[in-house]
Design a protein around this motif. Sequence first.
Motif, PDB file in Angstrom:
ATOM      1  N   SER A   1       6.680 -12.111 -11.071  1.00  0.00           N
ATOM      2  CA  SER A   1       6.944 -11.681 -12.453  1.00  0.00           C
ATOM      3  C   SER A   1       5.810 -12.032 -13.401  1.00  0.00           C
ATOM      4  CB  SER A   1       8.248 -12.303 -12.942  1.00  0.00           C
ATOM      5  OG  SER A   1       8.184 -13.721 -12.833  1.00  0.00           O
ATOM      6  N   GLY A   2       4.799 -12.817 -12.968  1.00  0.00           N
ATOM      7  CA  GLY A   2       3.733 -13.224 -13.868  1.00  0.00           C
ATOM      8  C   GLY A   2       2.507 -12.344 -13.746  1.00  0.00           C
ATOM      9  N   ALA A   3       1.681 -12.370 -14.783  1.00  0.00           N
ATOM     10  CA  ALA A   3       0.444 -11.579 -14.784  1.00  0.00           C
ATOM     11  C   ALA A   3      -0.473 -12.044 -13.652  1.00  0.00           C
ATOM     12  CB  ALA A   3      -0.262 -11.738 -16.134  1.00  0.00           C
ATOM     13  N   GLY A   4      -1.135 -11.072 -13.035  1.00  0.00           N
ATOM     14  CA  GLY A   4      -2.071 -11.374 -11.965  1.00  0.00           C
ATOM     15  C   GLY A   4      -1.439 -11.560 -10.612  1.00  0.00           C
ATOM     16  N   THR A   5      -0.128 -11.452 -10.534  1.00  0.00           N
ATOM     17  CA  THR A   5       0.554 -11.612  -9.252  1.00  0.00           C
ATOM     18  C   THR A   5       0.741 -10.262  -8.585  1.00  0.00           C
ATOM     19  OG1 THR A   5       2.717 -11.463 -10.293  1.00  0.00           O
ATOM     20  CG2 THR A   5       1.761 -13.667 -10.051  1.00  0.00           C
ATOM     21  N   GLY A   6       1.101 -10.314  -7.307  1.00  0.00           N
ATOM     22  CA  GLY A   6       1.252  -9.066  -6.578  1.00  0.00           C
ATOM     23  C   GLY A   6       2.300  -9.143  -5.500  1.00  0.00           C
ATOM     24  N   VAL A   7       2.712  -7.954  -5.057  1.00  0.00           N
ATOM     25  CA  VAL A   7       3.675  -7.813  -3.969  1.00  0.00           C
ATOM     26  C   VAL A   7       2.995  -7.035  -2.848  1.00  0.00           C
ATOM     27  CG1 VAL A   7       5.909  -6.883  -3.258  1.00  0.00           C
ATOM     28  CG2 VAL A   7       5.610  -7.795  -5.573  1.00  0.00           C
ATOM     29  N   LEU A   8       3.084  -7.547  -1.644  1.00  0.00           N
ATOM     30  CA  LEU A   8       2.555  -6.866  -0.454  1.00  0.00           C
ATOM     31  C   LEU A   8       3.733  -6.444   0.400  1.00  0.00           C
ATOM     32  CD1 LEU A   8       0.297  -6.017   1.520  1.00  0.00           C
ATOM     33  CD2 LEU A   8       0.296  -8.383   2.384  1.00  0.00           C
ATOM     34  N   ALA A   9       3.889  -5.123   0.598  1.00  0.00           N
ATOM     35  CA  ALA A   9       5.012  -4.596   1.390  1.00  0.00           C
ATOM     36  C   ALA A   9       4.480  -3.995   2.668  1.00  0.00           C
ATOM     37  CB  ALA A   9       5.777  -3.549   0.583  1.00  0.00           C
TER      38      ALA A   9
ATOM     39  N   ALA B   1       6.886   5.229  -7.758  1.00  0.00           N
ATOM     40  CA  ALA B   1       6.126   5.799  -8.873  1.00  0.00           C
ATOM     41  C   ALA B   1       7.028   6.213 -10.019  1.00  0.00           C
ATOM     42  CB  ALA B   1       5.305   6.990  -8.394  1.00  0.00           C
ATOM     43  N   ARG B   2       8.287   6.445  -9.759  1.00  0.00           N
ATOM     44  CA  ARG B   2       9.206   6.917 -10.797  1.00  0.00           C
ATOM     45  C   ARG B   2       9.810   5.776 -11.611  1.00  0.00           C
ATOM     46  NH1 ARG B   2      10.777  10.393  -6.365  1.00  0.00           N
ATOM     47  NH2 ARG B   2      12.551   9.031  -5.888  1.00  0.00           N
ATOM     48  N   GLY B   3       9.639   4.506 -11.173  1.00  0.00           N
ATOM     49  CA  GLY B   3      10.355   3.456 -11.892  1.00  0.00           C
ATOM     50  C   GLY B   3       9.659   2.120 -11.975  1.00  0.00           C
ATOM     51  N   LEU B   4       8.347   2.032 -11.698  1.00  0.00           N
ATOM     52  CA  LEU B   4       7.663   0.750 -11.770  1.00  0.00           C
ATOM     53  C   LEU B   4       7.434   0.336 -13.225  1.00  0.00           C
ATOM     54  CD1 LEU B   4       4.869   0.867  -9.029  1.00  0.00           C
ATOM     55  CD2 LEU B   4       6.899  -0.586  -9.065  1.00  0.00           C
ATOM     56  N   PRO B   5       7.455  -0.958 -13.497  1.00  0.00           N
ATOM     57  CA  PRO B   5       7.085  -1.416 -14.846  1.00  0.00           C
ATOM     58  C   PRO B   5       5.675  -0.956 -15.204  1.00  0.00           C
ATOM     59  CG  PRO B   5       8.115  -3.181 -13.583  1.00  0.00           C
ATOM     60  CD  PRO B   5       7.879  -2.071 -12.631  1.00  0.00           C
ATOM     61  N   ARG B   6       5.383  -0.847 -16.492  1.00  0.00           N
ATOM     62  CA  ARG B   6       4.103  -0.303 -16.935  1.00  0.00           C
ATOM     63  C   ARG B   6       2.912  -1.197 -16.589  1.00  0.00           C
ATOM     64  NH1 ARG B   6       5.269   2.230 -22.999  1.00  0.00           N
ATOM     65  NH2 ARG B   6       6.777   3.829 -22.310  1.00  0.00           N
ATOM     66  N   ASP B   7       3.159  -2.490 -16.391  1.00  0.00           N
ATOM     67  CA  ASP B   7       2.036  -3.396 -16.108  1.00  0.00           C
ATOM     68  C   ASP B   7       1.748  -3.534 -14.620  1.00  0.00           C
ATOM     69  OD1 ASP B   7       4.396  -4.777 -15.497  1.00  0.00           O
ATOM     70  OD2 ASP B   7       3.481  -6.721 -15.923  1.00  0.00           O
ATOM     71  N   VAL B   8       2.327  -2.657 -13.785  1.00  0.00           N
ATOM     72  CA  VAL B   8       2.167  -2.761 -12.327  1.00  0.00           C
ATOM     73  C   VAL B   8       1.332  -1.589 -11.806  1.00  0.00           C
ATOM     74  CG1 VAL B   8       3.342  -2.773 -10.096  1.00  0.00           C
ATOM     75  CG2 VAL B   8       4.333  -4.011 -12.038  1.00  0.00           C
ATOM     76  N   ASP B   9       0.282  -1.903 -11.053  1.00  0.00           N
ATOM     77  CA  ASP B   9      -0.537  -0.892 -10.378  1.00  0.00           C
ATOM     78  C   ASP B   9      -0.053  -0.752  -8.938  1.00  0.00           C
ATOM     79  OD1 ASP B   9      -2.193  -0.537 -12.626  1.00  0.00           O
ATOM     80  OD2 ASP B   9      -3.395  -2.291 -12.037  1.00  0.00           O
ATOM     81  N   LEU B  10      -0.005   0.487  -8.447  1.00  0.00           N
ATOM     82  CA  LEU B  10       0.501   0.759  -7.098  1.00  0.00           C
ATOM     83  C   LEU B  10      -0.658   1.207  -6.211  1.00  0.00           C
ATOM     84  CD1 LEU B  10       2.969   1.046  -5.222  1.00  0.00           C
ATOM     85  CD2 LEU B  10       3.252   3.381  -6.099  1.00  0.00           C
TER      86      LEU B  10
ATOM     87  N   VAL C   1       1.054  -3.529  -3.266  1.00  0.00           N
ATOM     88  CA  VAL C   1       0.280  -2.922  -2.177  1.00  0.00           C
ATOM     89  C   VAL C   1       1.237  -2.568  -1.048  1.00  0.00           C
ATOM     90  CG1 VAL C   1      -1.580  -3.231  -0.512  1.00  0.00           C
ATOM     91  CG2 VAL C   1      -1.762  -4.273  -2.787  1.00  0.00           C
ATOM     92  N   LEU C   2       1.266  -1.276  -0.695  1.00  0.00           N
ATOM     93  CA  LEU C   2       2.084  -0.797   0.428  1.00  0.00           C
ATOM     94  C   LEU C   2       1.158  -0.636   1.622  1.00  0.00           C
ATOM     95  CD1 LEU C   2       4.095   1.969  -1.480  1.00  0.00           C
ATOM     96  CD2 LEU C   2       4.695  -0.444  -1.168  1.00  0.00           C
TER      97      LEU C   2
END
Length: 877
Positions: A248-256, A272-281, A308-309
């Motif tokens: 939930s913090g800035a600079g963090t990421g999720v690896l799937a 792509a239809r529902g990610l928060p605005r501060d998240v890059d996919l 990151v997928l």
Amino acid sequence: MSRPPSPLPVDAVLPELLAALRQRRTAVLQAPPGAGKTTRVPPALLGAVRGRILVLEPRRLAARAAARRMAFERGESVGQTVGYRVRGESQTSGATRIEVVTEGILTRMLLADPGLDGVGAVVFDEVHERSLAGDLGLALAIQARELLRPDLWILAMSATLDGERFAKLLGEGVSGPSPVANTASGGSASPHPSLSRIPHPSSLAPIITAEGRAFPVETVHLGPPQDRRRTPEAVAAAVHRALSEGASGAGTGVLAFLPGAGEIRQTEEILARGLPRDVDLHALYGALPPAEQDAAVAPAPRQRRKVVLATSIAETSLTIDGVVAVVDAGLARRPRFSPATGMQRLETVRVSRAEADQRRGRAGRTAPGVAYRLWSEAETAALQDFAPPEILRADLAPLALDLASWGAAPDELRWLDPPPETQFETARGLLRMLGALDDAGALTDHGRAMARLPVHPRLAHMLIASGSPLAADVAAILGERDILRSSGPKAPDADLGLRLDALRSRDALRSFRGLSVARGALHAARKEAGRLQRLASAPRGHADTRDAGRVLALAYPDRVAQRTAETPREVRYRLREGHTAILPATDPLADHEWLAVASLDDRVGAARIFLAAPLAPEDLEELFADQIIRESVVAWDDDGGRVSARKVERLGALILSEGPLAKPDPEAVQAALWDGVRARGLGALRWSKEATRLRQRLAFLFFHDDAAPEASGKSAWPDVSDDSLLDSLSDWLAPFARGAKSLGDLARADLHTALDALIPWDRRRDLDRLAPERLPVASGANIALDYSTPEAPVLAVKLQETFGMEDTPRVLGGRVPVVMHLLSPARRPVQVTTDLASFWREGYFDVRKDLRGRYPKHPWPEDPLTATATARTKRRR
């Protein structure tokens, strides 16, 4: 100016590792994820090793990332002290001492220079992944060190490996001489004479273990989706949860982690239809352009987060900065080769426990993290410890070609797991079909040219033999994942021509509804096509895509297919090697009679065709003129009950043309006719009563003669059993069935005369004496004997006709009493006996009492031995 690197756990064991390598020239390093082995060990070897240091990485992305990190820590640009070489890309110079390469590059280097001149050390990173190229490279490097380069250092590194097995494999020592390569069993003569000895390990390589640096990772088991097809939805939901909880913090990421590019695209569309605005996919898989891969690995920009997928490409060898949450679908895609069909396909399987642990560890590289697993905690215990090595489940044709180039058979190298014999022989059979090996298993000049190209042997043969600028485009498409994708549930049509059009121009697909181009795959295929065109010195220009089938058939000569049947739903094809394949009836290719097939699944019954191109009959004549068999086929047609004679042209299991054969070989006709009789049995012949009786008499004589054979041990009478007569049709029946081609013709054969001819000349007079057709009885009648039971013939006679006969008649010179069926006046059996005298004494009076009442007009004397035998009634007597 160099940048002092921050300390990493592996730094502590570097002195111990260097000491082991100086003393033994080989070692095994075990270090958990995040310990720094990939980027710290090779630079540590620079001062101790003369020459270059080769670092083997299983993936291109990891190779580039490792080289960049090592160069960064030295304050240099990639291509100076540290460089890399991967397929289609290289950054090295004359100053390069550490060269990070992918596994296939090492194999090419060893084949070109078995002594690895100028190389001082080879470092195998992530050896636990057990790729086919990695296992081969390790086997070749070990043999090169022990026979050509005793000064070469070899180091195996991994986070999860069976250290004892690798230590034994790398152990030094040679225990005496060993046999020369067995060229008769498939090894070709070695181009390097010193490679004719087989080393045997006599000790273990040192095992060095480094501590890891990992933050605690919480594991959350979310349970599996109800249907595997819903995996993208389940992963997307878990990503949203991770973003709201662990990342939930800035600079963090999720690896799937997902099994393949298709699932990644589906998950992308959902997220792509529902990610928060501060998240890059980002997506991360092998077919993406390098720039997109690098963007996925790079840290998230300030005040932003990233998702990151990825496929299993992100399991090891690289760190994705900022990842504090991992979502693991628990699936991976692996190649599986089927010896039954000779085909390989990717299958989606559960990950191993080691892979699951590697993925989980990604969340604890830089900070405490959490791993969300899409399976239950109980299911973890059922996972395999390690993924099965690729050498046990993959297409071995590349391995077989490399070993032939090296000049050694599999049993002359040391392996963790040797290649399975059946799969290896299948691979060698393919290489012979492609002209890479001769009949003795030795490498041909064409095979040497194929081995120089860094592609599958099928594609190498196609590139060399086609002489068409289309070949590089076809090879590029086949070497990558499908560049077309469908917007609906229906898979894209199988036509290779559509992919070739898309490769050359995206506009070519506008007329095809529901299809789009996979951008990453298209970019990779275009780049690969240019590279292959240069490597193969292929003609330049654009050939007509209508020639795609001709080009494709060179790569897959065993998968030329002929249409054989169709239904409203599907069209069936027969492949050259005999298996059946199917296309949906709606696929445009289903209108073509001939196809060259590149991709299909491995179902034995009816494989689904995924990629193919049409062929013309004249293409087959031109491409396979030396392999087309022209023969006369004389065979039994059971439906027609006759011999069929045809002239046939065929390519493997495919019939190119056929027609009637005017003058078939008489011997072949007769052999086929006998095959038909054997298939149907002797009942297919027309047996007269006379022939049947003679056969039964001969069977009786053989039975008793066989029970007491002559001194020679051979019966004096012919064996006329079913098995014997069927086996010897050409001996006893052929002289009486000349010119016969059908069962109708055989119906005219004189079987009685044919059997009679089997009787030895010196036994003919004995036939009637030992096995008479008839026997006289007291009434004066000659009664026919029934020899249908070989133990003893049956004499069926009215009881009144035997009055006065004291003993049972005998045959075979008095050795065998007949079985007497004593009949009533109505010819119904009233007594069966082989002892007539006993019947008169003990059984007659009970029979007489019964028959007197039923047949009063017939004589029933009190003393049958003194009565006159008769077949008549009292009045007529």
